[in-house]
Motif scaffolding. Sequence first.
Motif, PDB file in Angstrom:
ATOM      1  N   VAL A 103       3.606  21.985 -24.279  1.00  0.00           N
ATOM      2  CA  VAL A 103       4.608  20.928 -24.454  1.00  0.00           C
ATOM      3  C   VAL A 103       4.054  19.598 -23.955  1.00  0.00           C
ATOM      4  N   PHE A 104       3.381  19.642 -22.799  1.00  0.00           N
ATOM      5  CA  PHE A 104       2.759  18.447 -22.238  1.00  0.00           C
ATOM      6  C   PHE A 104       1.754  17.845 -23.221  1.00  0.00           C
ATOM      7  N   LEU A 105       0.999  18.741 -23.886  1.00  0.00           N
ATOM      8  CA  LEU A 105      -0.026  18.265 -24.816  1.00  0.00           C
ATOM      9  C   LEU A 105       0.576  17.579 -26.035  1.00  0.00           C
ATOM     10  N   ILE A 106       1.668  18.120 -26.523  1.00  0.00           N
ATOM     11  CA  ILE A 106       2.122  17.681 -27.831  1.00  0.00           C
ATOM     12  C   ILE A 106       3.271  16.670 -27.745  1.00  0.00           C
ATOM     13  N   THR A 107       4.005  16.685 -26.612  1.00  0.00           N
ATOM     14  CA  THR A 107       5.178  15.799 -26.525  1.00  0.00           C
ATOM     15  C   THR A 107       4.883  14.326 -26.808  1.00  0.00           C
ATOM     16  N   PRO A 108       3.847  13.751 -26.176  1.00  0.00           N
ATOM     17  CA  PRO A 108       3.639  12.317 -26.417  1.00  0.00           C
ATOM     18  C   PRO A 108       3.533  11.997 -27.901  1.00  0.00           C
ATOM     19  N   ILE A 109       2.887  12.890 -28.629  1.00  0.00           N
ATOM     20  CA  ILE A 109       2.690  12.613 -30.052  1.00  0.00           C
ATOM     21  C   ILE A 109       4.011  12.769 -30.802  1.00  0.00           C
ATOM     22  N   LEU A 110       4.803  13.762 -30.377  1.00  0.00           N
ATOM     23  CA  LEU A 110       6.076  13.977 -31.084  1.00  0.00           C
ATOM     24  C   LEU A 110       7.095  12.896 -30.746  1.00  0.00           C
ATOM     25  N   VAL A 111       7.053  12.419 -29.502  1.00  0.00           N
ATOM     26  CA  VAL A 111       8.061  11.431 -29.087  1.00  0.00           C
ATOM     27  C   VAL A 111       7.900  10.127 -29.861  1.00  0.00           C
ATOM     28  N   VAL A 112       6.640   9.794 -30.154  1.00  0.00           N
ATOM     29  CA  VAL A 112       6.379   8.527 -30.820  1.00  0.00           C
ATOM     30  C   VAL A 112       7.066   8.459 -32.180  1.00  0.00           C
ATOM     31  N   MET A 113       7.082   9.600 -32.879  1.00  0.00           N
ATOM     32  CA  MET A 113       7.553   9.570 -34.272  1.00  0.00           C
ATOM     33  C   MET A 113       9.006   9.129 -34.417  1.00  0.00           C
ATOM     34  N   PRO A 114       9.969   9.828 -33.770  1.00  0.00           N
ATOM     35  CA  PRO A 114      11.346   9.360 -33.946  1.00  0.00           C
ATOM     36  C   PRO A 114      11.569   7.956 -33.403  1.00  0.00           C
ATOM     37  N   LEU A 115      10.859   7.623 -32.315  1.00  0.00           N
ATOM     38  CA  LEU A 115      11.064   6.290 -31.741  1.00  0.00           C
ATOM     39  C   LEU A 115      10.649   5.184 -32.702  1.00  0.00           C
ATOM     40  N   SER A 116       9.723   5.500 -33.599  1.00  0.00           N
ATOM     41  CA  SER A 116       9.267   4.453 -34.513  1.00  0.00           C
ATOM     42  C   SER A 116      10.335   4.090 -35.527  1.00  0.00           C
ATOM     43  N   PHE A 117      11.379   4.935 -35.644  1.00  0.00           N
ATOM     44  CA  PHE A 117      12.473   4.625 -36.578  1.00  0.00           C
ATOM     45  C   PHE A 117      13.628   3.940 -35.869  1.00  0.00           C
ATOM     46  N   ASN A 118      13.380   3.533 -34.619  1.00  0.00           N
ATOM     47  CA  ASN A 118      14.413   2.897 -33.822  1.00  0.00           C
ATOM     48  C   ASN A 118      14.875   1.590 -34.475  1.00  0.00           C
ATOM     49  N   ALA A 119      16.197   1.411 -34.505  1.00  0.00           N
ATOM     50  CA  ALA A 119      16.694   0.171 -35.104  1.00  0.00           C
ATOM     51  C   ALA A 119      16.606  -0.993 -34.130  1.00  0.00           C
ATOM     52  N   GLU A 120      16.506  -0.655 -32.838  1.00  0.00           N
ATOM     53  CA  GLU A 120      16.415  -1.717 -31.829  1.00  0.00           C
ATOM     54  C   GLU A 120      14.964  -1.901 -31.438  1.00  0.00           C
ATOM     55  N   ASN A 121      14.695  -2.985 -30.697  1.00  0.00           N
ATOM     56  CA  ASN A 121      13.334  -3.200 -30.222  1.00  0.00           C
ATOM     57  C   ASN A 121      13.125  -2.524 -28.873  1.00  0.00           C
ATOM     58  N   PHE A 122      13.635  -1.303 -28.719  1.00  0.00           N
ATOM     59  CA  PHE A 122      13.484  -0.592 -27.453  1.00  0.00           C
ATOM     60  C   PHE A 122      12.445   0.489 -27.601  1.00  0.00           C
ATOM     61  N   PHE A 123      11.934   0.906 -26.446  1.00  0.00           N
ATOM     62  CA  PHE A 123      10.960   1.985 -26.460  1.00  0.00           C
ATOM     63  C   PHE A 123      11.577   3.285 -26.000  1.00  0.00           C
ATOM     64  N   THR A 124      12.876   3.379 -26.044  1.00  0.00           N
ATOM     65  CA  THR A 124      13.493   4.631 -25.639  1.00  0.00           C
ATOM     66  C   THR A 124      14.601   4.956 -26.620  1.00  0.00           C
ATOM     67  N   PHE A 125      15.132   6.176 -26.508  1.00  0.00           N
ATOM     68  CA  PHE A 125      16.172   6.587 -27.444  1.00  0.00           C
ATOM     69  C   PHE A 125      17.471   5.863 -27.120  1.00  0.00           C
ATOM     70  N   THR A 126      17.998   5.158 -28.087  1.00  0.00           N
ATOM     71  CA  THR A 126      19.263   4.464 -27.870  1.00  0.00           C
ATOM     72  C   THR A 126      20.414   5.463 -28.034  1.00  0.00           C
ATOM     73  N   PRO A 127      21.586   5.160 -27.492  1.00  0.00           N
ATOM     74  CA  PRO A 127      22.730   6.072 -27.649  1.00  0.00           C
ATOM     75  C   PRO A 127      23.033   6.369 -29.114  1.00  0.00           C
ATOM     76  N   GLU A 128      22.817   5.349 -29.980  1.00  0.00           N
ATOM     77  CA  GLU A 128      23.067   5.589 -31.405  1.00  0.00           C
ATOM     78  C   GLU A 128      22.123   6.648 -31.942  1.00  0.00           C
ATOM     79  N   MET A 129      20.867   6.569 -31.506  1.00  0.00           N
ATOM     80  CA  MET A 129      19.886   7.538 -31.988  1.00  0.00           C
ATOM     81  C   MET A 129      20.274   8.934 -31.521  1.00  0.00           C
TER      82      MET A 129
END
Lengths: 561, 392
Positions: B136-162
Motif C-alpha cells: 500500500v505504501f508503494l502504490i498509494t502515492p501514485i494512486l492518490v495523484v490520479m483522483p486529485l488531478s480531477f479536483n475542481a478546486e485548486n487544492f491538493f487534498t480531497f474536498t468535501p464535494e469530492m
Amino acid sequence: MSDVNNATTALDAERAEKEYSGPMLAADGTPLKRSLNRALRRQKLRALLLIAPLLIFVLVTFIAPIADMLFRSVENEIVQDTLPRTTEALEQWSGEDGTTPDAPVYKALYQDIYIAQERKLHTRLGSRLNYELTGASSLFRKSGRGVDDIGEVYQDQFEDLNEFWKKGENWNEVLGSDAWLAQIKDWDKSAGTPQPAFEMRDGIADIFPQTAGYYMIFADFVQNEDEDNLYKEDPWPLIYSAFYDDLTGDTASVIASYSGPGATEIAEAAAAATGFETVDYKEAFTKIDKDWGASPIWGTIRAYSPRFTNGYFLNSIDMQKSADGAEFRPENERIYGTLFLRTLFMSVCITLSCILLGYPVAWILANLPARTANLLMILVLLPFWTSLLVRTSAWKVMLQQQGVVNDTLVWLGVVADDSRLALINNQTGTIIAMTHILLPFMILPLYSVMKTVPPSYLRAAKSLGATNWTAFWRVYFPQSVPGIGAGSILVFILSIGYYITPEIVGGTTGTFISNRIAYHISSSLNWGLAAALGAILLAVVLGLYYAYDKIVGIDNVKLGG
Amino acid sequence: MVALTPISRKPVSFYVPVVAAAGAVAGLFVGTANGSGLLGILIGAVIMGALAFVLTQIVKNEQISRWATIVALGIVGFLMGGIPAMLIGAAFGWFFSWFSFWLYEGRYRAKIPPYLTPGQVLWHYAFRVICGAIFVFLITPILVVMPLSFNAENFFTFTPEMLRFDPAGYSLKHYQDFFNSSDWQGAVWNSLKIAPAATLLSVSFGTLAAIGLSQPHVPFRRAIMAVLISPMIVPLIISAAGMYFFYSRVGLQGTTLGVILAHAALGIPFVIITVTATLVGFDRSLTRAAANMGANPVTTFFRVQMPLILPGVISGGLFAFITSFDEVVVVLFVGSAGQKTLPWQMFTGLREQISPTILAVATILVGISICLLTVVELLRRRSERLRGMSPG
C-alpha cells in the motif's frame, strides 16, 4: 637416373627436415602461429573499432566534463593572472601578522589593478577572494574606481608641462614603428579591414622599458578588446606613471642621448621629472580603503597566488588557510562537516528503512506462487517506472500540512486539527519520500537473490528441530545477505547524491550535500567550491562502487541502478 | 503449497471473540471520527461479535448472509454520513461477513502446512498484513495523484464535494490548463524533441559497442566497461556540474545539442547492459554461417544478428528514452530556458507556483509509464530472460 634419384631424396630429406624443425604452416604457406596471431589481432582490432565510437563519445561528453570539474576544484589561476606583478612582488614579504608589504608591492598592485579594471576583471577577482576573506569583493570594487586618481597625478603634471603629452597621436609617433605609423594613418575603420597591429619602434624598449611594456598592453587592449583606433586613443594614466619611472630610473642616462621623434619634448620632460610631485602608492591605497593597510588581505592574496590551490578542498571540510597553514574555521562558520554528516546519516536512515520494508516484500514475492508473485511485482515495478517527478510531487501533495496524510489522520482523530504533523520541509519528509522512491532498488536485487535460495533448506532446518526464528536466522538470512549488500550499496549510492527530492520536500533541514553543490553552481557562483564538494562526493561514491564491484560484480549490475 | 490440511469448523468461543476484536478496531476509527473512541470500540465489538454469531449459527447460508451484511452496513453508513460512509460501510460488511465465515469454516488453515502451531498461523497472516501495508505504501502515492488531478478546486487534498462524489467536485480543468498553456506544451514539445534524439544516439553507438564488447577477445574489457557504465554510477548532480562547466567552456551550454549529448551519455549504460545481456545468449555460429553463404558483414548484421537481438535493443532504447524523458538535474544545468523539458517544468512548478496542473501531468505520465512497463514486460517475456535485468 641416379641424378634424379639423388634429387628426389634430397627433396624428401628437405621436406622431412621441415616437418621436424620448421613451423607448422597455414594453407597459404605462412607459419600457423603467425597466421593465428594475425587473426587474433584482427579480431581484437575489429572489436576495438566497434567500441571506439562509443568510447570516444563517452570520453568527450562525460569523462571530460568530470575531469574538468576535478581540475576546477584545484585551479586558481585568476589571482596570478589578474595580479601577476603583485604576486611576484609579494614573495619578498615576510607575511607576518600585523605587518604590511613594502612600497614596491603597492606599486605593483596599482599597475595590476589598473589593467584589471580596464579589462573589468577586478570585480571577478574580488568575488573570488571574497570566498576566502569577507569584504574583499567591495575592497576590489572600490580600488577599481580609485586607481584612476592615483595615475592622474603624473598625467596632470606631464600635461601641464607640455600639451604635447596630451595627445595619443604624439605618443604613437614616439613609440610606434614608421611602417606601422604609415599603415595606421591610411587605415579606415569603415572599410572593414582589420586594424594594423601595433609595432614598437626598434630600440625604444631599451630606452623606455616600462613605458614600452605598458604601452604594448594598452595597444593590445585598445585594438583587440575595445576595437578603437589606437592612433587617436589617448593613453592610460598608467602609461604616464611608467614614463615617469623611466625618466627618473636606471635608463635616465640613455634617455639623455635619445634622438628620435619628440626628442625635444622628452628632454624637457626628463629635466622636469626630477622635480615632479611623487605618489606614495601605499598611502594612496590606504586612503582608498584602510583594509589595504592591514595584513589580512595581503595574507589572503599571498596564500591564493599559486596556480593551484587546495583552498577549495579546505573550505569544503570547514578549514581555511592561515599564516600558519590550514586550520579549522570558527565553530559558527562550519557548515560542510555538518552537511556531509547529515547526508551520510540520512542516507543510512534511508538504506535501513529500505531494508526494513524491502526484505518482507522480497521474501513474499520469492515465496508466493509465480502467478501471484508476478501480479504483486507490478506493484513494485509501477513506482519504479513512474517518473521521479511524479512520485516526488505525489509525496509533496500527501505530506503537506493540509495534505492527504494529515487530513486522514485528523479525520480519524489520531492528531488534533490544530497540531497537524510537520511531515514536509524537514528530514522526515526527505526520508519518507526517498525511501519510497528507492525501495524498488532494494526489492529487486533482494528478490533475485532470494529466488535462488531453495525453500527446502528452511523446511529441512525445521524438520531438524529448529524453531521458525532459528531456521530463518541461521539458515535463510545468511543466504540472503548478498542481496542485502547489493541492494544497500545501490540504495546508498543513489541516495547520497540525490538532488531533486531533497530540494522539493527537504526544506532547509532535510537537504543533502548535492543541494549545496547546486546552490554554489547556480546562486553563489563559487564554482571551485562546488567542484571540490563534488569531488569529495565522487570519491565516496566511487569507493562504494568499488565495493559493489567486489561484492556483486560490475557485469551483474541490475538494471535501473 | 497444495491444500493438504484438513479443515474443520471452529467453536463459537474462538471466532466470535476474534471477530469482535476486529470489530473493536474498526469501531475505534469510526468512533474517533464521530467523537468518542471508547464508545466506538464497545459498540464495534458488540455489533460485530453478535453479527458473527448470527450469521454462522442462525442464518448459516453464506451467500445470503454476506449480501445481507453488505447491504445492511451500507445503509447504516449512508444514514450516518452520506455516500462515502455508505461505501465504507459496505466495505466493512463485505470484510466482516467474509472474515466470520473464513474463521468459522477454518478456511484459514487450508493453504498452510498442517503442522503449524496456532501462533505460527497467526504470524503467517500477520506477516501478510505487514507486506500488504508495504505494498500500500508503494502504490498509494501514485494512486492518490490520479483522483486529485480531477479536483475542481485548486487544492491538493480531497474536498468535501469530492468525498461526497458530487460531480461538481470534479472537473477536467487542470487537464485543460495543461493542454492550453504554452509553457507546458512547449515543455512537452522539447521533451519529445530531446528524448528521441538522445535515444537514437545512445542506441546506435551503444549497440555497436555492445557487439564489440561481446567479442571473445577484447583488450582492456573491464576498463572499457567501467568507463561506459560510469554515467550510471556517478551521482547526477556531479555529472550535471561537470557538464555545466565543460559545456560552457566549449559553447554547448544552453543549446539543444548539448542537452541531447548529455542525455545520450546518461542513457548509454542502460543500452550497453541490456544489449550485452542479450548477446550472451547469441549463437555466434549464425554469423559465421551467414558469412559462409556469402553475406557481407553489413548484411549479416542487419539480416541475421539484428533481428535476434532486437528485443534487447528495444528495451535498452526504452530505458534510454525514459532516462532522458524523466531527467531533470542535468537539463537544469546544461539547458537554458529554450530547452525547458517536461520534468523541468514540473520541477519549477513544484518549487515555485505550485498548481494542481502538475497532478494532471503526473497522471498522464503515470499512464505513459504503465504503457512502457507493459511493453518492457512483454518484450522481456518474449525474449529469453535478460541476464542481470530486473527479475520477475
